[in-house]
Design a protein around this motif. Structure first.
Motif, PDB file in Angstrom:
ATOM      1  N   ASP A  36      -9.704  -1.705  78.669  1.00 45.66           N
ATOM      2  CA  ASP A  36     -10.008  -3.484  78.246  1.00 45.66           C
ATOM      3  C   ASP A  36     -10.091  -4.390  79.598  1.00 45.66           C
ATOM      4  OD1 ASP A  36     -11.299  -2.479  75.875  1.00 45.66           O
ATOM      5  OD2 ASP A  36     -10.706  -3.804  74.697  1.00 45.66           O
ATOM      6  N   PHE A  37      -9.006  -3.972  80.202  1.00 42.31           N
ATOM      7  CA  PHE A  37      -8.208  -4.178  81.160  1.00 42.31           C
ATOM      8  C   PHE A  37      -9.059  -4.022  82.396  1.00 42.31           C
ATOM      9  CE2 PHE A  37      -4.787  -4.601  77.679  1.00 42.31           C
ATOM     10  CZ  PHE A  37      -4.652  -5.442  77.719  1.00 42.31           C
ATOM     11  N   LEU A  38      -9.493  -2.933  82.841  1.00 45.53           N
ATOM     12  CA  LEU A  38      -9.671  -2.669  83.611  1.00 45.53           C
ATOM     13  C   LEU A  38     -11.523  -2.931  84.066  1.00 45.53           C
ATOM     14  CD1 LEU A  38      -9.295  -0.559  85.685  1.00 45.53           C
ATOM     15  CD2 LEU A  38     -10.646   1.236  85.077  1.00 45.53           C
ATOM     16  N   ALA A  39     -11.781  -3.026  82.882  1.00 47.71           N
ATOM     17  CA  ALA A  39     -13.143  -3.289  82.879  1.00 47.71           C
ATOM     18  C   ALA A  39     -13.427  -5.012  83.033  1.00 47.71           C
ATOM     19  CB  ALA A  39     -14.208  -2.790  81.037  1.00 47.71           C
ATOM     20  N   ALA A  40     -12.426  -6.064  82.756  1.00 45.43           N
ATOM     21  CA  ALA A  40     -12.361  -7.387  82.822  1.00 45.43           C
ATOM     22  C   ALA A  40     -11.864  -7.990  83.977  1.00 45.43           C
ATOM     23  CB  ALA A  40     -12.021  -8.140  81.865  1.00 45.43           C
ATOM     24  N   ALA A  41     -10.629  -6.929  84.851  1.00 46.67           N
ATOM     25  CA  ALA A  41     -10.509  -7.406  85.706  1.00 46.67           C
ATOM     26  C   ALA A  41     -11.153  -7.824  87.003  1.00 46.67           C
ATOM     27  CB  ALA A  41      -9.172  -6.703  86.573  1.00 46.67           C
ATOM     28  N   ALA A  42     -11.363  -8.962  87.899  1.00 50.54           N
ATOM     29  CA  ALA A  42     -11.977  -8.937  88.720  1.00 50.54           C
ATOM     30  C   ALA A  42     -10.657  -8.277  90.565  1.00 50.54           C
ATOM     31  CB  ALA A  42     -12.197 -10.264  89.351  1.00 50.54           C
ATOM     32  N   HIS A  43      -9.630  -8.972  90.004  1.00 52.45           N
ATOM     33  CA  HIS A  43      -8.481  -8.003  90.653  1.00 52.45           C
ATOM     34  C   HIS A  43      -7.404  -6.878  90.125  1.00 52.45           C
ATOM     35  CE1 HIS A  43     -10.149 -11.724  93.354  1.00 52.45           C
ATOM     36  NE2 HIS A  43      -9.931 -11.979  93.100  1.00 52.45           N
ATOM     37  N   VAL A  44      -7.965  -5.871  90.523  1.00 53.38           N
ATOM     38  CA  VAL A  44      -7.113  -5.056  89.336  1.00 53.38           C
ATOM     39  C   VAL A  44      -5.513  -4.388  91.112  1.00 53.38           C
ATOM     40  CG1 VAL A  44      -7.080  -2.715  88.543  1.00 53.38           C
ATOM     41  CG2 VAL A  44      -9.473  -3.768  89.321  1.00 53.38           C
ATOM     42  N   PHE A  45      -4.630  -4.389  89.108  1.00 48.62           N
ATOM     43  CA  PHE A  45      -3.491  -3.846  90.971  1.00 48.62           C
ATOM     44  C   PHE A  45      -2.648  -2.367  89.876  1.00 48.62           C
ATOM     45  CE2 PHE A  45      -3.990  -8.184  92.550  1.00 48.62           C
ATOM     46  CZ  PHE A  45      -3.231  -7.706  94.011  1.00 48.62           C
ATOM     47  N   GLY A  66      -2.943  10.408  91.370  1.00 48.93           N
ATOM     48  CA  GLY A  66      -3.526  10.841  91.760  1.00 48.93           C
ATOM     49  C   GLY A  66      -4.103  10.580  92.835  1.00 48.93           C
ATOM     50  N   ASP A  67      -4.856  10.343  93.603  1.00 54.97           N
ATOM     51  CA  ASP A  67      -5.952   9.500  94.323  1.00 54.97           C
ATOM     52  C   ASP A  67      -6.552   8.578  94.373  1.00 54.97           C
ATOM     53  OD1 ASP A  67      -7.968   9.371  97.136  1.00 54.97           O
ATOM     54  OD2 ASP A  67      -8.574  11.186  96.375  1.00 54.97           O
ATOM     55  N   PRO A  68      -5.183   6.603  94.657  1.00 54.42           N
ATOM     56  CA  PRO A  68      -5.439   6.077  94.655  1.00 54.42           C
ATOM     57  C   PRO A  68      -6.510   5.307  95.212  1.00 54.42           C
ATOM     58  CG  PRO A  68      -3.470   6.302  95.664  1.00 54.42           C
ATOM     59  CD  PRO A  68      -3.832   7.623  94.936  1.00 54.42           C
ATOM     60  N   GLU A  69      -6.379   6.123  96.810  1.00 54.19           N
ATOM     61  CA  GLU A  69      -8.045   5.532  97.460  1.00 54.19           C
ATOM     62  C   GLU A  69      -9.156   5.565  96.804  1.00 54.19           C
ATOM     63  OE1 GLU A  69     -10.073   5.602 102.029  1.00 54.19           O
ATOM     64  OE2 GLU A  69      -7.872   6.562 102.061  1.00 54.19           O
ATOM     65  N   SER A  70      -9.516   6.406  96.317  1.00 49.46           N
ATOM     66  CA  SER A  70     -10.886   6.958  95.794  1.00 49.46           C
ATOM     67  C   SER A  70     -10.925   5.807  94.369  1.00 49.46           C
ATOM     68  CB  SER A  70     -10.856   8.172  95.279  1.00 49.46           C
ATOM     69  OG  SER A  70     -10.874   9.441  96.584  1.00 49.46           O
ATOM     70  N   PHE A  71      -9.491   5.737  93.686  1.00 50.88           N
ATOM     71  CA  PHE A  71      -9.845   4.904  92.744  1.00 50.88           C
ATOM     72  C   PHE A  71     -10.394   3.866  93.126  1.00 50.88           C
ATOM     73  CE2 PHE A  71      -7.439   1.822  89.724  1.00 50.88           C
ATOM     74  CZ  PHE A  71      -8.166   2.671  88.535  1.00 50.88           C
ATOM     75  N   LEU A  72      -9.251   3.228  93.932  1.00 49.43           N
ATOM     76  CA  LEU A  72      -9.639   1.775  94.380  1.00 49.43           C
ATOM     77  C   LEU A  72     -11.438   1.581  94.724  1.00 49.43           C
ATOM     78  CD1 LEU A  72      -6.408   1.183  96.152  1.00 49.43           C
ATOM     79  CD2 LEU A  72      -6.908   0.926  93.791  1.00 49.43           C
ATOM     80  N   THR A  73     -11.436   2.485  95.883  1.00 52.93           N
ATOM     81  CA  THR A  73     -12.744   2.048  95.884  1.00 52.93           C
ATOM     82  C   THR A  73     -13.953   2.560  94.666  1.00 52.93           C
ATOM     83  OG1 THR A  73     -12.295   3.866  98.232  1.00 52.93           O
ATOM     84  CG2 THR A  73     -14.897   3.859  97.120  1.00 52.93           C
ATOM     85  N   ALA A  74     -13.788   2.987  94.118  1.00 51.09           N
ATOM     86  CA  ALA A  74     -14.773   3.253  92.376  1.00 51.09           C
ATOM     87  C   ALA A  74     -14.390   2.238  91.897  1.00 51.09           C
ATOM     88  CB  ALA A  74     -14.475   4.709  91.979  1.00 51.09           C
ATOM     89  N   ARG A  75     -13.900   1.284  91.812  1.00 53.79           N
ATOM     90  CA  ARG A  75     -13.030   0.266  91.351  1.00 53.79           C
ATOM     91  C   ARG A  75     -14.133  -0.863  91.826  1.00 53.79           C
ATOM     92  NH1 ARG A  75     -13.405   1.039  86.804  1.00 53.79           N
ATOM     93  NH2 ARG A  75     -13.790  -0.961  86.284  1.00 53.79           N
ATOM     94  N   VAL A  76     -14.035  -1.049  92.691  1.00 57.86           N
ATOM     95  CA  VAL A  76     -15.004  -2.238  93.994  1.00 57.86           C
ATOM     96  C   VAL A  76     -16.457  -1.895  93.598  1.00 57.86           C
ATOM     97  CG1 VAL A  76     -15.504  -2.695  95.851  1.00 57.86           C
ATOM     98  CG2 VAL A  76     -13.283  -2.350  95.812  1.00 57.86           C
ATOM     99  N   ARG A  77     -16.602  -0.655  93.366  1.00 57.47           N
ATOM    100  CA  ARG A  77     -18.378   0.196  93.003  1.00 57.47           C
ATOM    101  C   ARG A  77     -18.448   0.103  92.045  1.00 57.47           C
ATOM    102  NH1 ARG A  77     -17.634   5.794  96.725  1.00 57.47           N
ATOM    103  NH2 ARG A  77     -17.748   4.981  98.139  1.00 57.47           N
ATOM    104  N   ALA A  78     -17.662  -0.334  90.696  1.00 60.06           N
ATOM    105  CA  ALA A  78     -17.818  -1.150  89.580  1.00 60.06           C
ATOM    106  C   ALA A  78     -18.098  -1.530  88.780  1.00 60.06           C
ATOM    107  CB  ALA A  78     -16.971  -0.033  88.833  1.00 60.06           C
ATOM    108  N   GLY A  79     -17.765  -3.165  90.156  1.00 60.25           N
ATOM    109  CA  GLY A  79     -17.942  -4.760  90.475  1.00 60.25           C
ATOM    110  C   GLY A  79     -16.317  -5.499  90.582  1.00 60.25           C
ATOM    111  N   ALA A  80     -15.016  -4.638  91.020  1.00 58.82           N
ATOM    112  CA  ALA A  80     -14.216  -5.477  90.825  1.00 58.82           C
ATOM    113  C   ALA A  80     -14.357  -6.160  92.148  1.00 58.82           C
ATOM    114  CB  ALA A  80     -13.089  -5.093  90.972  1.00 58.82           C
ATOM    115  N   GLU A  81     -13.909  -7.548  92.903  1.00 58.34           N
ATOM    116  CA  GLU A  81     -13.790  -8.092  93.991  1.00 58.34           C
ATOM    117  C   GLU A  81     -12.100  -7.376  94.977  1.00 58.34           C
ATOM    118  OE1 GLU A  81     -12.458 -11.974  96.055  1.00 58.34           O
ATOM    119  OE2 GLU A  81     -13.372 -12.472  93.663  1.00 58.34           O
ATOM    120  N   THR A  82     -11.069  -6.860  94.334  1.00 58.32           N
ATOM    121  CA  THR A  82     -10.234  -6.552  94.929  1.00 58.32           C
ATOM    122  C   THR A  82      -9.873  -5.324  94.199  1.00 58.32           C
ATOM    123  OG1 THR A  82     -10.049  -8.758  95.891  1.00 58.32           O
ATOM    124  CG2 THR A  82      -8.217  -7.102  96.434  1.00 58.32           C
TER     125      THR A  82
END
Length: 273
Positions: free
Chosen positions: A167-176, A183-199
């Motif tokens: 739920d926290f992940l889905a609601a966040a515009a800014h994820v830390f 494991g692979d932080p770069e792929s995770f971060l990129t995927a979150r932006v593609r899913a709608g996160a601003e940062t």
């Protein structure tokens, strides 16, 4: 002066310094030192944000006990507006075992359970007036994921799959998060932006930090610390430095630098902020 609303946990911690973290076998060790102090990720963020000049309101849960009263006293003394829901259970308490190299084992001793909030009107009013709403990992903070302001969430050592964080992940515009389990932080971060996160931001320990936005990936090195005094609060200090810089108009790279610099100051200090 930016206004930041935080919903999440505070605690009363006993910190024990050891030469090394204990092995999983019966034996005796001697502490290098110990002390008690305020802890909890929301307390860490609030104290660091206040230190950086933000106007902070913290909605949290404590017990009707000496630990809870001391936590509230310390936070209020730092200029933080505390909206404290008082539970029938004890204040959250941790035992943190720490080595000189940044290793830490945190043992939860108490965890409060809130059954009847009494100050929702004040908390929601503060959330509506805020420039940023920070919702930390706690069940009693979940309702504020529905706030209208941009949501900032720190997932800590999220592994990419744990149901609790969903739920926290889905609601966040800014994820830390940190890179302890992802494991692979770069792929995770990129995927979150593609899913709608601003940062989406990952701290990488001694390797610095990285952030993903629609424009791509930015990376910065860690700021060198001559002597690590206490690792408690360093992640929250990074978060606070980044958030305040962004609210002041800094670009993502400059905000990463601000976060790294403030985290280094925290690592060199015995305090959360």
């Amino acid at each position: 002066m930016p206004k930041v609303f935080i919903a999440g946990p505070v605690s009363w911690n006993r910190l024990v310094q050891l030469d090394r973290l204990p092995e999983a076998r019966p034996h005796t060790v001697f502490a290098r030192g110990h002390r008690e102090t305020v802890g909890g990720t929301s307390a860490g963020k609030a104290l660091n944000l206040a230190k950086l000049g933000a106007q902070v309101t913290l909605r949290t849960v404590v017990g009707d006990d000496p630990a809870g009263r001391e936590v509230v006293r310390v936070l209020a003394g730092a200029g933080i507006e505390v909206i404290a829901e008082v539970a029938d259970t004890p204040t959250e308490q941790h035992l943190n075992l720490m080595d000189p190299h940044g290793g830490r084992l945190s043992v939860y001793l108490e965890l409060p359970s809130l059954t009847q909030p009494r100050h929702d009107a004040a908390a929601w009013a503060a959330a509506r007036a805020a420039d940023a709403v920070v919702v930390d990992l706690a069940d009693h903070a979940r309702p504020f994921l529905a706030a209208d302001a941009p949501i900032w969430c720190d997932l800590h050592d999220y592994d990419g799959a744990a149901e609790y964080h969903r739920d926290f992940l889905a609601a966040a515009a800014h994820v830390f998060l940190n890179d302890d389990a992802i494991g692979d932080p770069e792929s995770f971060l990129t995927a979150r932006v593609r899913a709608g996160a601003e940062t989406a931001v990952a701290t990488l320990g001694a390797r610095g930090a990285m952030a993903a936005t629609a424009a791509g990936i930015e990376r910065v090195d860690a700021v060198e610390v001559a002597e690590i005094v206490d690792t408690n609060g360093a992640g929250d200090a990074f978060f606070a430095g980044f958030l305040v810089a962004r609210l002041a108009g800094a670009d993502v790279r400059a905000a990463l630098h601000a976060g790294a610099e403030h985290a280094a100051r925290c690592l060199a200090s015995p305090d959360l902020a």
